[in-house]
Design a protein around this motif. Sequence first.
Motif, PDB file in Angstrom:
ATOM      1  N   GLN A   1       0.849  -1.191   0.000  1.00 56.15           N
ATOM      2  CA  GLN A   1       0.000   0.000   0.000  1.00 56.15           C
ATOM      3  C   GLN A   1       0.883   1.239   0.000  1.00 56.15           C
ATOM      4  O   GLN A   1       1.756   1.388   0.837  1.00 56.15           O
ATOM      5  N   VAL A   2       0.639   2.135  -0.942  1.00 54.37           N
ATOM      6  CA  VAL A   2       1.440   3.345  -1.047  1.00 54.37           C
ATOM      7  C   VAL A   2       0.997   4.355   0.001  1.00 54.37           C
ATOM      8  O   VAL A   2      -0.206   4.583   0.191  1.00 54.37           O
ATOM      9  N   GLN A   3       1.978   4.942   0.644  1.00 49.68           N
ATOM     10  CA  GLN A   3       1.705   5.996   1.624  1.00 49.68           C
ATOM     11  C   GLN A   3       2.560   7.205   1.315  1.00 49.68           C
ATOM     12  O   GLN A   3       3.750   7.073   1.024  1.00 49.68           O
ATOM     13  N   LEU A   4       1.970   8.381   1.392  1.00 52.40           N
ATOM     14  CA  LEU A   4       2.702   9.638   1.304  1.00 52.40           C
ATOM     15  C   LEU A   4       2.517  10.359   2.630  1.00 52.40           C
ATOM     16  O   LEU A   4       1.377  10.499   3.108  1.00 52.40           O
ATOM     17  N   VAL A   5       3.616  10.822   3.192  1.00 54.33           N
ATOM     18  CA  VAL A   5       3.563  11.515   4.471  1.00 54.33           C
ATOM     19  C   VAL A   5       4.228  12.875   4.322  1.00 54.33           C
ATOM     20  O   VAL A   5       5.400  12.973   3.940  1.00 54.33           O
ATOM     21  N   GLU A   6       3.454  13.911   4.628  1.00 57.09           N
ATOM     22  CA  GLU A   6       3.981  15.274   4.602  1.00 57.09           C
ATOM     23  C   GLU A   6       4.420  15.675   5.997  1.00 57.09           C
ATOM     24  O   GLU A   6       3.854  15.215   6.994  1.00 57.09           O
ATOM     25  N   SER A   7       5.395  16.562   6.060  1.00 60.92           N
ATOM     26  CA  SER A   7       5.823  17.106   7.343  1.00 60.92           C
ATOM     27  C   SER A   7       6.333  18.524   7.134  1.00 60.92           C
ATOM     28  O   SER A   7       6.674  18.906   6.006  1.00 60.92           O
ATOM     29  N   GLY A   8       6.359  19.302   8.222  1.00 69.54           N
ATOM     30  CA  GLY A   8       6.962  20.623   8.167  1.00 69.54           C
ATOM     31  C   GLY A   8       6.012  21.794   8.229  1.00 69.54           C
ATOM     32  O   GLY A   8       6.454  22.943   8.219  1.00 69.54           O
ATOM     33  N   GLY A   9       4.721  21.537   8.280  1.00 73.19           N
ATOM     34  CA  GLY A   9       3.788  22.646   8.371  1.00 73.19           C
ATOM     35  C   GLY A   9       3.864  23.330   9.720  1.00 73.19           C
ATOM     36  O   GLY A   9       4.548  22.870  10.635  1.00 73.19           O
ATOM     37  N   GLY A  10       3.161  24.446   9.834  1.00 75.46           N
ATOM     38  CA  GLY A  10       3.152  25.156  11.111  1.00 75.46           C
ATOM     39  C   GLY A  10       2.577  26.541  10.983  1.00 75.46           C
ATOM     40  O   GLY A  10       2.022  26.915   9.943  1.00 75.46           O
ATOM     41  N   LEU A  11       2.725  27.292  12.067  1.00 79.21           N
ATOM     42  CA  LEU A  11       2.240  28.672  12.140  1.00 79.21           C
ATOM     43  C   LEU A  11       3.439  29.606  12.102  1.00 79.21           C
ATOM     44  O   LEU A  11       4.354  29.486  12.936  1.00 79.21           O
ATOM     45  N   VAL A  12       3.435  30.519  11.134  1.00 82.15           N
ATOM     46  CA  VAL A  12       4.526  31.472  10.991  1.00 82.15           C
ATOM     47  C   VAL A  12       3.950  32.851  10.733  1.00 82.15           C
ATOM     48  O   VAL A  12       2.755  33.002  10.472  1.00 82.15           O
ATOM     49  N   GLN A  13       4.821  33.848  10.758  1.00 81.06           N
ATOM     50  CA  GLN A  13       4.405  35.206  10.448  1.00 81.06           C
ATOM     51  C   GLN A  13       4.711  35.527   8.978  1.00 81.06           C
ATOM     52  O   GLN A  13       5.564  34.882   8.348  1.00 81.06           O
ATOM     53  N   ALA A  14       4.009  36.516   8.469  1.00 80.58           N
ATOM     54  CA  ALA A  14       4.256  36.946   7.095  1.00 80.58           C
ATOM     55  C   ALA A  14       5.733  37.293   6.911  1.00 80.58           C
ATOM     56  O   ALA A  14       6.322  37.956   7.776  1.00 80.58           O
ATOM     57  N   GLY A  15       6.296  36.827   5.812  1.00 81.86           N
ATOM     58  CA  GLY A  15       7.704  37.055   5.539  1.00 81.86           C
ATOM     59  C   GLY A  15       8.621  35.930   5.982  1.00 81.86           C
ATOM     60  O   GLY A  15       9.784  35.869   5.549  1.00 81.86           O
ATOM     61  N   ASP A  16       8.109  35.039   6.805  1.00 75.14           N
ATOM     62  CA  ASP A  16       8.912  33.917   7.294  1.00 75.14           C
ATOM     63  C   ASP A  16       9.005  32.815   6.239  1.00 75.14           C
ATOM     64  O   ASP A  16       8.382  32.893   5.167  1.00 75.14           O
TER      65      ASP A  16
END
Length: 122
Positions: A1-16
């Motif tokens: 079974q193929v799985q794709l896992v994303e990581s690295g999202g979050g809350l940042v300020q404009a310009g970051d």
Amino acid sequence: QVQLVESGGGLVQAGDSLKLSCAASGRTFVRSAMGWFRQAPGKEREFVAAINYNGGITHYEASVKGRFTLSRDNATRCTLQMNSLKPEDTAVYYCALREGILEVDSTGYDYWGQGTQVTVSS
């Protein structure tokens, strides 16, 4: 079974900046293209960027060109570097994979990740 896992999202300020990663597993991919799409609340899923199997060809949505960079780590991983983030970049970001050439239409992708939230405050 193929799985794709994303990581690295979050809350940042404009310009970051933020870096999203996507890792695929479950089978051998020979010449697979990978893409990123995003969906903001109340809006349809939209294309962000895509890359071919060896990283030699990339395509970006106009509003992210020059700010986002998609790179291919290997046959099963890619990284989306997002700089100069804007509040309008706020969305759930999805990684997708397909065997074959690069594609900007979401219907052309066979496998999808669960998504990772990116929130940019003003």
